[in-house]
Design an enzyme around this catalytic site. Structure first.
Site, short mmCIF file in Angstrom:
data_model
loop_
_atom_site.label_atom_id
_atom_site.label_comp_id
_atom_site.label_asym_id
_atom_site.label_seq_id
_atom_site.Cartn_x
_atom_site.Cartn_y
_atom_site.Cartn_z
N ASP A 223 0.83 -1.20 0.00
CA ASP A 223 0.00 0.00 0.00
C ASP A 223 0.87 1.26 0.00
O ASP A 223 1.86 1.33 0.74
CB ASP A 223 -0.87 -0.03 1.27
CG ASP A 223 -1.94 1.05 1.26
OD1 ASP A 223 -2.82 1.00 0.39
OD2 ASP A 223 -1.90 1.93 2.14
N GLU A 278 14.23 -15.49 0.75
CA GLU A 278 14.49 -16.57 1.72
C GLU A 278 13.54 -17.74 1.47
O GLU A 278 13.71 -18.82 1.99
CB GLU A 278 14.25 -16.08 3.16
CG GLU A 278 15.30 -15.11 3.67
CD GLU A 278 14.86 -14.42 4.97
OE1 GLU A 278 13.82 -14.82 5.57
OE2 GLU A 278 15.54 -13.46 5.36
#
Ligand code: NOJ
Length: 569
Positions: A223, A278
């Site tokens: 956002d 990751e």
């Protein structure tokens, strides 16, 4: 790059595991509080979404993007977050969330969560602590507090406006009861801006990203991605000075604005990228960044968020030339960054495209304005100007075209039903802060957030058993899922057919324009002989040779009528 060259031949399992799944994905946005209500409290919820997974699967979408579902007082429809690592108790629990994620995944649908890093809500524990702590304290440093101007600090630190109208600064009462400092809020006063110069904020968001990624979230919609990092070195420039300093044609194009689109924001996203990587497959992200077109690629870079919304089509008229220019430019831009392009016509912030396209040309854009500067849809506005049938027909044609273009297609709940904007919401039932802070100028965004009609009759048209948190008009009945389900030629069936075909037909991210000799007709082909033709005019035209796979309206004696798209092979 032809990363998706083999996508069409991949089995569903492989497609799901493909690290490039997002490049040409169809992403369906759910505004959770208005999607499906499982417990009859009038508010859509997580279990409601889980119950509709078969429906989502029937759409053949690749991912769901959930607008905020976090605990929130709903001062801004959930974009005022009280706790980034929990589910709003009004919507369910973390267990419900896990169950939903598992059900989506089992159906082959990825899950994208909205993350709101620019501001928290004023009920977040950090903000409460800031209010209870003295000026200059570490708790205040998580936000943007400044002394006011004037002998007693009674004037805001600058004359900046909030996006929703009114000042971008709010004065607090100090713990001892005296009028005190001011805090910055680009949006509603219930949405204090976080201080991204503070390492603790950065670390905490990395924790949040891992929290949801560990729970199976596959990607994030970020956002106001362009506002996080600010340079509020004194003296703050006034509104007038800022507009004089703006040399770009469409907003600042050099990163010099004190809070929009500063270059330093990309340091944040470089850290986020490390977290995304990751995971296997890496988590994805798409930036909501209303920035100058030349600066968008930075957000979409593979070292950053990886993708950025382009709202160009959303702001365009239904016009062949405009569409062609936008598509060509954005594909080139995406190719240059290594991202894939994004396409969107509707979301929870804009007037639905089936309505926009029924308005007179020129009233396009985020908040279509009339000649008088007022919104077309303002209560009692010039409704006679709205041509519902034309709007729906053009919306279908535009969507079918969009679904044929390489890149990710973002769809907003209800557009697959051809839903129109709801203009007739009484003032007393409106919820959007932009309506209240800007009364009489902005009608606000409630009209596209009205709970979905699932059934033709009954309590809240099948949304739930206990009414709907925004009033649904009687005409919602004819758009209900139940009414369109299995009905040939319905908007819902057109979406289903097109989305299924798109999945089968998409290969490399390439598009080739084919000259039509008619400025109102756009024709392009995709690898594998898949073609799309759109007639933006009013008169039927001949179609090229080939088998018609789907069309947005019935053909006329084998010809493509006006305001219609067809796919061929
Ligand atoms: C953009 C969101 O899409 C909108 O709904 C919200 O009001 C603002 N950001 C503030 O969070």
């Amino acid at each position: 790059m032809s990363t998706t060259a083999t996508l069409a031949t991949l089995s569903d399992d492989h497609r799901f595991a493909d690290p490039n799944w997002w490049r040409q994905a169809s992403v369906y946005q759910i505004y959770p509080r208005s999607f499906s209500d499982s417990n009859g409290d009038g508010l859509g919820d997580i279990k409601g979404i889980t119950a509709k997974v078969p429906y989502l699967q029937s759409l053949a979408i690749d991912a769901v993007w959930l607008s905020p579902f976090y605990p929130s007082a709903l001062a801004d429809g959930g974009y005022d977050v009280d706790d980034y690592r929990d589910v709003d108790p009004k919507l369910g629990t973390l267990d419900d969330f896990d169950e939903m994620a598992a059900a989506l995944h089992a159906a082959g649908i990825k899950l994208i969560a909205d993350i709101v890093p620019n501001h928290s809500s004023d009920r977040h524990e950090w903000f409460r602590e800031a209010l209870a702590s003295p000026k200059g304290s570490p708790a205040r440093d998580r936000y943007i507090f400044r002394d006011g101007k004037g002998p007693n600090g009674e004037f805001p630190p600058s004359d900046w406006d909030s996006v929703f109208g009114g000042s971008a600064w709010e004065r607090i009462t100090e713990p001892d009861g005296t009028p005190g400092q001011w805090y910055m809020h680009i949006f509603a006063k219930e949405q204090p801006d976080l201080n991204w110069a503070n390492r603790e904020i950065r670390d905490d968001f990395l924790k949040t990203l891992r929290f949801w990624s560990d729970r199976g979230v596959d990607g994030f919609r970020v956002d106001v991605a362009h506002a996080l990092v600010k340079d509020l070195t004194e003296p703050l420039l006034s509104k007038l000075e800022l507009s004089a300093a703006n040399t770009g044609t469409d907003g600042f194009d050099d990163g010099s604005h004190p809070f929009w689109d500063r270059d330093e924001v990309h340091e944040v996203y470089a850290e986020w990228r490390e977290v995304f990587n990751e995971y296997n497959p890496p988590r994805t992200a798409v930036a909501e960044a209303w920035v100058h077109a030349t600066r968008r690629p930075r957000y979409a870079s593979p070292q950053g968020l990886g993708q950025a919304f382009n709202f160009d089509l959303l702001q365009a008229d239904f016009d062949a030339e405009e569409f062609k220019e936008i598509i060509t430019r954005n594909l080139a831009e995406a190719a240059a960054t290594g991202a894939s392009s994004t396409w969107v016509f509707s979301n929870h912030d804009v007037v639905r495209h089936a309505t926009r396209y029924g308005l007179p040309k020129g009233s396009k854009g985020k908040h279509p304005k009339g000649q008088d500067g007022k919104t077309w849809l303002l209560a009692g506005g010039p409704k006679e100007e709205l041509d519902v049938e034309l709007g729906e027909r053009r919306a279908r044609a535009a969507t079918l075209l969009m679904l044929a273009v390489p890149g990710s297609a973002y769809l907003y709940q209800g557009e697959e039903l051809g839903l129109q904007e709801v203009a007739e919401i009484p003032e007393s039932e409106r919820q959007d802060p932009s309506f209240f802070r800007n009364r009489g100028v902005e009608v606000g965004r409630d009209g596209c957030r009205v709970p979905l009609p699932w059934a033709a009759e009954g309590s809240s048209f099948g949304f739930g058993d206990g009414g709907a948190h925004l009033p649904q008009p009687a005409w919602f009945s004819k758009y209900a899922v139940e009414v369109q389900d299995g009905v040939e030629g319905s908007t819902l069936e057109m979406y289903r057919t097109a989305l299924k075909l798109r999945r089968e037909l998409q290969t490399a991210e390439e598009l080739e324009w084919i000259e039509t000799g008619n400025p109102e007709v756009l024709h392009f082909s995709r690898p594998g002989g898949w073609q799309s033709v759109t007639n933006f005019g009013e008169t039927a035209v001949d179609l090229p040779a080939g088998t018609v796979l789907v069309s947005s309206a019935p053909l006329e004696d084998g010809r493509l009528p006006g305001n219609t798209t067809a796919w061929l092979r």
